[in-house]
Design a protein around this motif. Sequence first.
Motif, PDB file in Angstrom:
ATOM      1  N   SER A 146       0.836  -1.202   0.000  1.00 38.65           N
ATOM      2  CA  SER A 146       0.000   0.000   0.000  1.00 38.65           C
ATOM      3  C   SER A 146       0.871   1.252   0.000  1.00 38.65           C
ATOM      4  O   SER A 146       2.097   1.181   0.143  1.00 38.65           O
ATOM      5  CB  SER A 146      -0.896   0.005   1.239  1.00 38.65           C
ATOM      6  N   ARG A 147       0.226   2.409  -0.102  1.00 41.48           N
ATOM      7  CA  ARG A 147       0.985   3.665  -0.059  1.00 41.48           C
ATOM      8  C   ARG A 147       1.603   3.879   1.326  1.00 41.48           C
ATOM      9  O   ARG A 147       2.648   4.515   1.448  1.00 41.48           O
ATOM     10  CB  ARG A 147       0.092   4.842  -0.444  1.00 41.48           C
ATOM     11  N   TRP A 148       0.964   3.336   2.362  1.00 38.38           N
ATOM     12  CA  TRP A 148       1.537   3.449   3.713  1.00 38.38           C
ATOM     13  C   TRP A 148       2.775   2.566   3.850  1.00 38.38           C
ATOM     14  O   TRP A 148       3.722   2.923   4.524  1.00 38.38           O
ATOM     15  CB  TRP A 148       0.486   3.083   4.752  1.00 38.38           C
ATOM     16  N   ASP A 153       8.606   2.284   4.176  1.00 36.98           N
ATOM     17  CA  ASP A 153       9.828   1.810   3.525  1.00 36.98           C
ATOM     18  C   ASP A 153      10.806   2.950   3.281  1.00 36.98           C
ATOM     19  O   ASP A 153      12.006   2.845   3.575  1.00 36.98           O
ATOM     20  CB  ASP A 153       9.449   1.125   2.209  1.00 36.98           C
ATOM     21  N   LYS A 154      10.313   4.060   2.764  1.00 34.33           N
ATOM     22  CA  LYS A 154      11.184   5.185   2.437  1.00 34.33           C
ATOM     23  C   LYS A 154      11.860   5.775   3.668  1.00 34.33           C
ATOM     24  O   LYS A 154      12.947   6.363   3.570  1.00 34.33           O
ATOM     25  CB  LYS A 154      10.383   6.257   1.708  1.00 34.33           C
ATOM     26  N   ALA A 155      11.226   5.637   4.828  1.00 33.70           N
ATOM     27  CA  ALA A 155      11.786   6.194   6.057  1.00 33.70           C
ATOM     28  C   ALA A 155      12.746   5.238   6.756  1.00 33.70           C
ATOM     29  O   ALA A 155      13.386   5.616   7.744  1.00 33.70           O
ATOM     30  CB  ALA A 155      10.655   6.576   7.017  1.00 33.70           C
ATOM     31  N   CYS A 156      12.864   4.009   6.254  1.00 29.99           N
ATOM     32  CA  CYS A 156      13.751   3.024   6.886  1.00 29.99           C
ATOM     33  C   CYS A 156      15.216   3.358   6.626  1.00 29.99           C
ATOM     34  O   CYS A 156      15.554   4.108   5.714  1.00 29.99           O
ATOM     35  CB  CYS A 156      13.436   1.621   6.365  1.00 29.99           C
ATOM     36  N   GLU A 157      16.086   2.749   7.436  1.00 32.97           N
ATOM     37  CA  GLU A 157      17.522   2.971   7.301  1.00 32.97           C
ATOM     38  C   GLU A 157      18.023   2.548   5.927  1.00 32.97           C
ATOM     39  O   GLU A 157      18.937   3.160   5.369  1.00 32.97           O
ATOM     40  CB  GLU A 157      18.281   2.203   8.396  1.00 32.97           C
ATOM     41  N   ALA A 158      17.420   1.492   5.380  1.00 31.72           N
ATOM     42  CA  ALA A 158      17.795   1.009   4.040  1.00 31.72           C
ATOM     43  C   ALA A 158      16.509   0.713   3.275  1.00 31.72           C
ATOM     44  O   ALA A 158      16.008  -0.408   3.322  1.00 31.72           O
ATOM     45  CB  ALA A 158      18.665  -0.240   4.140  1.00 31.72           C
ATOM     46  N   PRO A 159      15.955   1.697   2.588  1.00 30.75           N
ATOM     47  CA  PRO A 159      14.698   1.488   1.859  1.00 30.75           C
ATOM     48  C   PRO A 159      14.774   0.299   0.909  1.00 30.75           C
ATOM     49  O   PRO A 159      15.749   0.125   0.190  1.00 30.75           O
ATOM     50  CB  PRO A 159      14.523   2.808   1.097  1.00 30.75           C
ATOM     51  N   GLY A 160      13.734  -0.527   0.942  1.00 37.40           N
ATOM     52  CA  GLY A 160      13.659  -1.684   0.059  1.00 37.40           C
ATOM     53  C   GLY A 160      14.467  -2.870   0.511  1.00 37.40           C
ATOM     54  O   GLY A 160      14.507  -3.890  -0.190  1.00 37.40           O
ATOM     55  N   MET A 167       6.270  -5.729   6.356  1.00 41.79           N
ATOM     56  CA  MET A 167       4.824  -5.948   6.371  1.00 41.79           C
ATOM     57  C   MET A 167       4.391  -7.002   7.383  1.00 41.79           C
ATOM     58  O   MET A 167       3.193  -7.229   7.563  1.00 41.79           O
ATOM     59  CB  MET A 167       4.359  -6.367   4.975  1.00 41.79           C
ATOM     60  N   THR A 168       5.366  -7.642   8.052  1.00 38.89           N
ATOM     61  CA  THR A 168       5.014  -8.783   8.908  1.00 38.89           C
ATOM     62  C   THR A 168       5.644  -8.766  10.295  1.00 38.89           C
ATOM     63  O   THR A 168       5.197  -9.502  11.179  1.00 38.89           O
ATOM     64  CB  THR A 168       5.444 -10.099   8.228  1.00 38.89           C
ATOM     65  N   ALA A 169       6.693  -7.978  10.511  1.00 40.54           N
ATOM     66  CA  ALA A 169       7.486  -8.096  11.734  1.00 40.54           C
ATOM     67  C   ALA A 169       7.136  -7.027  12.766  1.00 40.54           C
ATOM     68  O   ALA A 169       6.717  -5.919  12.439  1.00 40.54           O
ATOM     69  CB  ALA A 169       8.979  -8.014  11.395  1.00 40.54           C
ATOM     70  N   GLY A 174       3.619  -1.554  14.319  1.00 43.79           N
ATOM     71  CA  GLY A 174       3.107  -0.400  15.042  1.00 43.79           C
ATOM     72  C   GLY A 174       3.296   0.884  14.260  1.00 43.79           C
ATOM     73  O   GLY A 174       2.407   1.751  14.228  1.00 43.79           O
ATOM     74  N   GLU A 175       4.452   1.011  13.602  1.00 37.18           N
ATOM     75  CA  GLU A 175       4.719   2.195  12.802  1.00 37.18           C
ATOM     76  C   GLU A 175       3.777   2.265  11.603  1.00 37.18           C
ATOM     77  O   GLU A 175       3.293   3.340  11.245  1.00 37.18           O
ATOM     78  CB  GLU A 175       6.173   2.193  12.330  1.00 37.18           C
ATOM     79  N   LEU A 176       3.484   1.132  11.006  1.00 42.20           N
ATOM     80  CA  LEU A 176       2.543   1.103   9.892  1.00 42.20           C
ATOM     81  C   LEU A 176       1.162   1.558  10.362  1.00 42.20           C
ATOM     82  O   LEU A 176       0.484   2.351   9.687  1.00 42.20           O
ATOM     83  CB  LEU A 176       2.474  -0.307   9.309  1.00 42.20           C
ATOM     84  N   ALA A 177       0.742   1.090  11.526  1.00 42.43           N
ATOM     85  CA  ALA A 177      -0.549   1.506  12.079  1.00 42.43           C
ATOM     86  C   ALA A 177      -0.563   3.005  12.359  1.00 42.43           C
ATOM     87  O   ALA A 177      -1.580   3.686  12.131  1.00 42.43           O
ATOM     88  CB  ALA A 177      -0.847   0.729  13.357  1.00 42.43           C
ATOM     89  N   ARG A 178       0.555   3.547  12.841  1.00 41.46           N
ATOM     90  CA  ARG A 178       0.622   4.992  13.109  1.00 41.46           C
ATOM     91  C   ARG A 178       0.408   5.795  11.836  1.00 41.46           C
ATOM     92  O   ARG A 178      -0.361   6.773  11.818  1.00 41.46           O
ATOM     93  CB  ARG A 178       1.984   5.345  13.727  1.00 41.46           C
TER      94      ARG A 178
END
Length: 364
Positions: A146-148, A153-160, A167-169, A174-178
Amino acid sequence: MGVTFSFPMKQTSLSEATLMAMGKGFAITSDLDLGGHLIKGYEQHRTAGLPPLKIAAITNDAVATLVSFVYQYPAAPNQKAAMGLIVGTGCNATIPLQFSKLHKNKFPGLISVQQDWDLLDVGIAVNTEWSINGSASPLRMLGLISRWDDELDKACEAPGFQPLEYMTAGRYLGELARLIFVDFLTTVQGVPPEDLPQGLHQRFGLSTTFLSHFYPGSDKGDILEQLQKEFDLSTDSTFTWTSDHADTLYHIAKAIQTRAAGIVAAATIGLLRCADELPDPSEPVRVGVANGDNVEELVVGYTGGCIQHFQDYLKDTQAFLDFITQEEFAAQGKRIRVKLEPCHDGGITGAGILVPAALASTQA
């Protein structure tokens, strides 16, 4: 002693391991000799009363979980301990695969087998890391991202770096829900961003741990009260938390968890099929069973706080596994089941089990 690390590693033997590059923000650099680094630090601080230390076995936590599970699980004649699964802060799996299933560049540098064995028929424990940089295409093709997810992903230390894990861990749910909750409050309900609590604007400001127990009837109490306690509103804010807000957040958490359970179940089925533990549904079932109930069970040893405690993660993963196997094999008159069983101390006991195995191999 045996040592378990929660890192991807390259190994040429059980007693040696080199850390691979990671994208999770750890300070340890890649290409680090883990065993040598640990021994060096131990010797620098060892006092006269402490014994010398020898590391006989180093393993990844998912590999240790599989080793422990295969060794300890009391499998019935119609069962097989087939795979190790971790769904905690991260999500990972390990399964034995024949060398013939691997590309040659994945072969270990040193392979020792008995003289009468064909190398390509020999099995090796493969630590999957599920997905790695560049492997998101199937997830996008199936419309799962999804767009979320992209925003996270883009905000992670290593996008992609590990798209399926995002999506599972537990580190990320929690960050996805935020992200989804803030989008709902500001876009759908029109709440001014400045009226929201500061914690909802901070990365990882909504924890997976909090959402794990955020459901009606939770032993943590009423969900509206939980929300009010977790995110205090400023005294000058015109915004107030309502039961509708709490219900919305619960449904967001549940939807995220349900999707995660479905992805983990599908990935588990795929990995078991890759290892030829499950037959192709289009072909006759070739597995034989030893009891009159005509059931073949492949048992997956799982561990991790996320799958145990986040909403109904464990229950839903098992339900998805049952649904998939029922849909694929019931028409052939076979009841094949993929069953989840706990293996919570696998990271510890697996490393211990590998020590005598490593020493016996060295002596041989």
